[in-house]
Design a protein around this motif. Structure first.
Motif, PDB file in Angstrom:
ATOM      1  N   GLY A 125     121.100  80.776  38.859  1.00 12.43           N
ATOM      2  CA  GLY A 125     121.320  80.241  37.509  1.00 12.43           C
ATOM      3  C   GLY A 125     120.105  80.310  36.618  1.00 12.43           C
ATOM      4  O   GLY A 125     120.230  80.368  35.400  1.00 12.43           O
ATOM      5  N   GLN A 126     118.904  80.242  37.213  1.00 17.13           N
ATOM      6  CA  GLN A 126     117.657  80.269  36.418  1.00 17.13           C
ATOM      7  C   GLN A 126     117.669  79.214  35.317  1.00 17.13           C
ATOM      8  O   GLN A 126     117.278  79.489  34.174  1.00 17.13           O
ATOM      9  N   ALA A 127     118.127  78.020  35.654  1.00 15.18           N
ATOM     10  CA  ALA A 127     118.193  76.963  34.638  1.00 15.18           C
ATOM     11  C   ALA A 127     118.142  75.611  35.343  1.00 15.18           C
ATOM     12  O   ALA A 127     118.053  75.554  36.573  1.00 15.18           O
ATOM     13  N   ASN A 128     118.222  74.535  34.584  1.00 13.26           N
ATOM     14  CA  ASN A 128     118.280  73.208  35.201  1.00 13.26           C
ATOM     15  C   ASN A 128     119.514  73.146  36.121  1.00 13.26           C
ATOM     16  O   ASN A 128     120.435  73.962  36.001  1.00 13.26           O
ATOM     17  N   ALA A 129     119.527  72.160  37.031  1.00  8.88           N
ATOM     18  CA  ALA A 129     120.516  72.198  38.111  1.00  8.88           C
ATOM     19  C   ALA A 129     121.979  72.232  37.639  1.00  8.88           C
ATOM     20  O   ALA A 129     122.737  73.118  38.069  1.00  8.88           O
ATOM     21  N   PRO A 130     122.423  71.323  36.753  1.00 10.73           N
ATOM     22  CA  PRO A 130     123.842  71.401  36.362  1.00 10.73           C
ATOM     23  C   PRO A 130     124.182  72.733  35.679  1.00 10.73           C
ATOM     24  O   PRO A 130     125.242  73.318  35.917  1.00 10.73           O
ATOM     25  N   GLU A 131     123.253  73.253  34.868  1.00  9.95           N
ATOM     26  CA  GLU A 131     123.506  74.519  34.186  1.00  9.95           C
ATOM     27  C   GLU A 131     123.553  75.678  35.195  1.00  9.95           C
ATOM     28  O   GLU A 131     124.357  76.598  35.063  1.00  9.95           O
ATOM     29  N   ALA A 182     107.398  86.418  34.561  1.00 15.38           N
ATOM     30  CA  ALA A 182     108.728  86.170  35.100  1.00 15.38           C
ATOM     31  C   ALA A 182     109.138  87.331  35.990  1.00 15.38           C
ATOM     32  O   ALA A 182     108.840  88.476  35.711  1.00 15.38           O
ATOM     33  N   GLY A 183     109.831  87.030  37.087  1.00 10.20           N
ATOM     34  CA  GLY A 183     110.303  88.082  37.975  1.00 10.20           C
ATOM     35  C   GLY A 183     111.445  88.809  37.319  1.00 10.20           C
ATOM     36  O   GLY A 183     112.050  88.315  36.372  1.00 10.20           O
ATOM     37  N   SER A 184     111.758  89.994  37.829  1.00 10.51           N
ATOM     38  CA  SER A 184     112.860  90.722  37.240  1.00 10.51           C
ATOM     39  C   SER A 184     114.121  89.888  37.382  1.00 10.51           C
ATOM     40  O   SER A 184     114.338  89.233  38.371  1.00 10.51           O
ATOM     41  N   GLY A 185     114.928  89.891  36.371  1.00 12.36           N
ATOM     42  CA  GLY A 185     116.174  89.145  36.450  1.00 12.36           C
ATOM     43  C   GLY A 185     116.060  87.736  35.905  1.00 12.36           C
ATOM     44  O   GLY A 185     117.051  87.059  35.747  1.00 12.36           O
ATOM     45  N   ALA A 186     114.835  87.258  35.632  1.00 10.18           N
ATOM     46  CA  ALA A 186     114.705  85.906  35.095  1.00 10.18           C
ATOM     47  C   ALA A 186     115.264  85.879  33.681  1.00 10.18           C
ATOM     48  O   ALA A 186     115.172  86.848  32.951  1.00 10.18           O
ATOM     49  N   ARG A 187     115.860  84.731  33.307  1.00 12.84           N
ATOM     50  CA  ARG A 187     116.421  84.657  31.963  1.00 12.84           C
ATOM     51  C   ARG A 187     115.324  84.360  30.961  1.00 12.84           C
ATOM     52  O   ARG A 187     114.342  83.705  31.274  1.00 12.84           O
ATOM     53  N   ALA A 188     115.525  84.843  29.744  1.00  9.89           N
ATOM     54  CA  ALA A 188     114.480  84.719  28.722  1.00  9.89           C
ATOM     55  C   ALA A 188     114.082  83.263  28.522  1.00  9.89           C
ATOM     56  O   ALA A 188     114.920  82.367  28.542  1.00  9.89           O
ATOM     57  N   GLY A 189     112.795  83.020  28.317  1.00  7.60           N
ATOM     58  CA  GLY A 189     112.317  81.688  28.007  1.00  7.60           C
ATOM     59  C   GLY A 189     112.207  80.771  29.206  1.00  7.60           C
ATOM     60  O   GLY A 189     111.813  79.620  29.074  1.00  7.60           O
ATOM     61  N   HIS A 190     112.542  81.283  30.355  1.00  4.96           N
ATOM     62  CA  HIS A 190     112.552  80.419  31.534  1.00  4.96           C
ATOM     63  C   HIS A 190     111.270  80.611  32.325  1.00  4.96           C
ATOM     64  O   HIS A 190     110.803  81.726  32.503  1.00  4.96           O
ATOM     65  N   GLU A 191     110.701  79.501  32.833  1.00  2.54           N
ATOM     66  CA  GLU A 191     109.431  79.611  33.555  1.00  2.54           C
ATOM     67  C   GLU A 191     109.645  80.053  35.003  1.00  2.54           C
ATOM     68  O   GLU A 191     110.709  79.835  35.578  1.00  2.54           O
ATOM     69  N   ASN A 192     108.602  80.630  35.598  1.00  2.00           N
ATOM     70  CA  ASN A 192     108.673  81.057  36.993  1.00  2.00           C
ATOM     71  C   ASN A 192     107.396  80.677  37.740  1.00  2.00           C
ATOM     72  O   ASN A 192     106.340  80.543  37.138  1.00  2.00           O
ATOM     73  N   TRP A 193     107.517  80.570  39.072  1.00  2.00           N
ATOM     74  CA  TRP A 193     106.317  80.405  39.897  1.00  2.00           C
ATOM     75  C   TRP A 193     105.498  81.676  39.781  1.00  2.00           C
ATOM     76  O   TRP A 193     106.049  82.769  39.640  1.00  2.00           O
ATOM     77  N   SER A 194     104.169  81.553  39.935  1.00  2.00           N
ATOM     78  CA  SER A 194     103.364  82.753  39.775  1.00  2.00           C
ATOM     79  C   SER A 194     103.412  83.635  41.019  1.00  2.00           C
ATOM     80  O   SER A 194     103.087  84.808  40.948  1.00  2.00           O
ATOM     81  N   SER A 195     103.801  83.092  42.165  1.00  2.00           N
ATOM     82  CA  SER A 195     103.903  83.920  43.369  1.00  2.00           C
ATOM     83  C   SER A 195     104.834  83.238  44.367  1.00  2.00           C
ATOM     84  O   SER A 195     105.204  82.069  44.187  1.00  2.00           O
ATOM     85  N   ARG A 196     105.176  83.978  45.433  1.00  2.00           N
ATOM     86  CA  ARG A 196     106.041  83.403  46.458  1.00  2.00           C
ATOM     87  C   ARG A 196     105.329  82.235  47.133  1.00  2.00           C
ATOM     88  O   ARG A 196     105.921  81.206  47.425  1.00  2.00           O
TER      89      ARG A 196
END
Ligand code: PFF
Length: 470
Positions: A76-82, A4-18
């Motif tokens: 938001g680092q979450a689903n769209a409405p959140e 996860a990149g810096s600032g990502a919220r815990a438990g949330h997935e991220n792309w592996s690169s730009r």
């Protein structure tokens, strides 16, 4: 899972690169909308007038909205409405703004249902060309010894068979569900990273072929001659709807993908790349398909069947026709799959985060709903052809279930979602938070802000009003 990149919220997935993010977002944008819907819409809405207004919409409206959406997601680092809710909360604004994304999630679900029907048509043509290749071998054109009328009749033949269409639709949806259930890095990203480069190689080869062999000059004239008298309110609404459809906007798809972006990704630059690639593919697809349409003497306003009816005829006259035809439809399949995955991801991410379900369970729930609607769409070409769900509204009079979902999402949900997004990002959200996300500075930043605050909402509201009342 990717770091996860810096600032990502815990438990949330991220792309592996730009570049994975760019490929996934371009994969979402480039799809049936470019290859099938764009030429069909251009053909039905007067060619050049539509195309030039479309480009105007992409630059002045689509691009600023795209940046606004990915920015909301990344914050938001979450689903769209959140994500909207978090940005609203951090801006001390009403969390009720999240409704703009809830509407989007619902629209993505509706689009997914009929998108997979068209995905099923692509699978059908893959089967047709594969069996032709098997029978005739590599040399010569496709469908040797068969009358062009017979080839053209393949599409109406498929349309008449509701069971086959429903089955193909469910197959395409099933493949989409498989990748979404696997998650961001091993499912969604995997599809984009492997399939999009293959798509681009095949696409360029086929476009160059079309330019050299078809009636290229006529196609250029048709697509780029601007006739003001053809620019009616309805054409403008169709163009703006197509721009949103093509860029995956107004339906929470790009917010959802933005949420997996790392903090060090420059969102302004990335949005430019996504919009540029998507528009280039749409225009090149037009330049690949219309020369063939003109050379084969087919009508430009054949609507949804345009790509599926015209191209197989061209492949008949081509050396290695069955192999090229097969490659072409495989390429469209790749593009369609990377888009349907994003359409399913937006509602799935919402369902599993909101109801704390496992990702595969949420995928099955959303997929089952899309399957039901998809079967109704598949049947609207045959058994339910006379069923006009919104027939009491003039804009949707005599419009079957499939076309109603397509029209309602592109002409209502997408523009309305985009207007609300612009108001939220331009006027409601804290400007310092927005500026820390958008990656723009100087004149470009000022321009973007002016577009989001004034130009986009006003132009969109006017087009929506004129399109709906004319
Ligand atoms: N942009 C895709 C296409 O052009 O085929 C369709 C699409 C995908 C629309 C994802 C909306 C979306 F959220």
């Amino acid at each position: 899972m990717a770091a996860a990149g810096s600032g990502a919220r815990a438990g949330h997935e991220n792309w592996s690169s730009r570049s994975a993010f760019i490929l996934a977002a371009v994969g979402s944008a480039v799809g049936l909308g470019n290859m099938w819907r764009f030429p069909a819409e251009a053909g039905e809405n007067g060619g050049g007038a539509f195309v030039l207004f479309y480009i105007f919409c992409v630059l002045l409206i689509g691009l600023p909205v795209l940046l606004s959406e990915v920015l909301i997601g990344r914050h938001g680092q979450a689903n769209a409405p959140e994500s909207v809710r978090r940005l609203a909360r951090d801006s001390k604004a009403s969390e009720g703004w999240s409704v703009l994304a809830s509407m989007g999630v619902f629209a993505a679900f509706l689009i997914l249902s009929f998108y997979c029907v068209v995905g099923g048509w692509v699978v059908y043509y893959i089967g047709v060309f594969a069996s032709d290749l098997f029978q005739t071998g590599l040399s010569g054109g496709a469908f040797q010894g068969r009358d062009p009328e017979e080839i053209k009749a393949l599409m109406p033949g498929l349309f008449a068979d509701g069971t086959l269409m429903a089955g193909l639709n469910l197959g395409f949806l099933g493949v989409t569900m498989f990748f979404v259930a696997r998650g961001v890095s091993s499912g969604i990203e995997w599809v984009a990273v492997y399939l999009m480069p293959l798509f681009f190689v095949l696409f360029l080869a086929i476009t160059i072929y079309g330019a050299f062999t078809g009636n290229f000059a006529e196609a250029v004239a048709y697509l780029f001659t601007f006739d003001f008298s053809k620019l009616t309110g309805e054409v403008m609404l169709a163009a703006v709807g197509q721009a949103f459809f093509s860029l995956s906007l107004g339906v929470a798809g790009m917010m959802t993908y933005g949420a997996y972006a790392n903090r060090d990704t420059n969102l302004g630059e990335t949005s430019g790349i996504i919009a540029g690639a998507d528009t280039a593919v749409a225009l090149l697809a037009g330049l690949a398909i219309f020369p063939i349409v003109f050379a084969a003497g087919l009508s430009t306003n054949a609507g949804p069947g345009l790509m599926f009816e015209s191209l197989p005829i061209a492949f008949q006259q081509m050396p290695f026709g069955s192999a090229i035809g097969l490659a072409f439809f495989v390429m469209i399949f790749f593009a369609a799959l990377t888009s349907s995955v994003s359409l399913l991801e937006a509602p799935t991410a919402y369902v599993f985060e909101k109801f704390k379900l496992a990702r595969p369970v949420a995928t099955i729930i959303v997929g089952a709903g899309a399957a039901v609607l998809g079967v109704l769409s598949a049947l609207s070409f045959n058994d339910l052809a006379e069923f006009y769900p919104l027939g009491f509204i003039p804009l949707f009079a005599e419009t079957n279930f499939f076309d109603t979902l397509d029209g309602v999402t592109a002409k209502l949900f997408m523009p309305i979602g985009a207007i609300l997004t612009c108001i939220f990002v331009g006027w409601i959200a804290d400007a310092r938070l927005i500026d820390s996300e958008n990656g723009l500075d100087g004149a470009l930043h000022k321009l973007w802000r002016a577009l989001v605050r004034f130009v986009c909402p006003i132009v969109l509201a006017v087009i929506l009003f004129v399109g709906l009342t004319s």
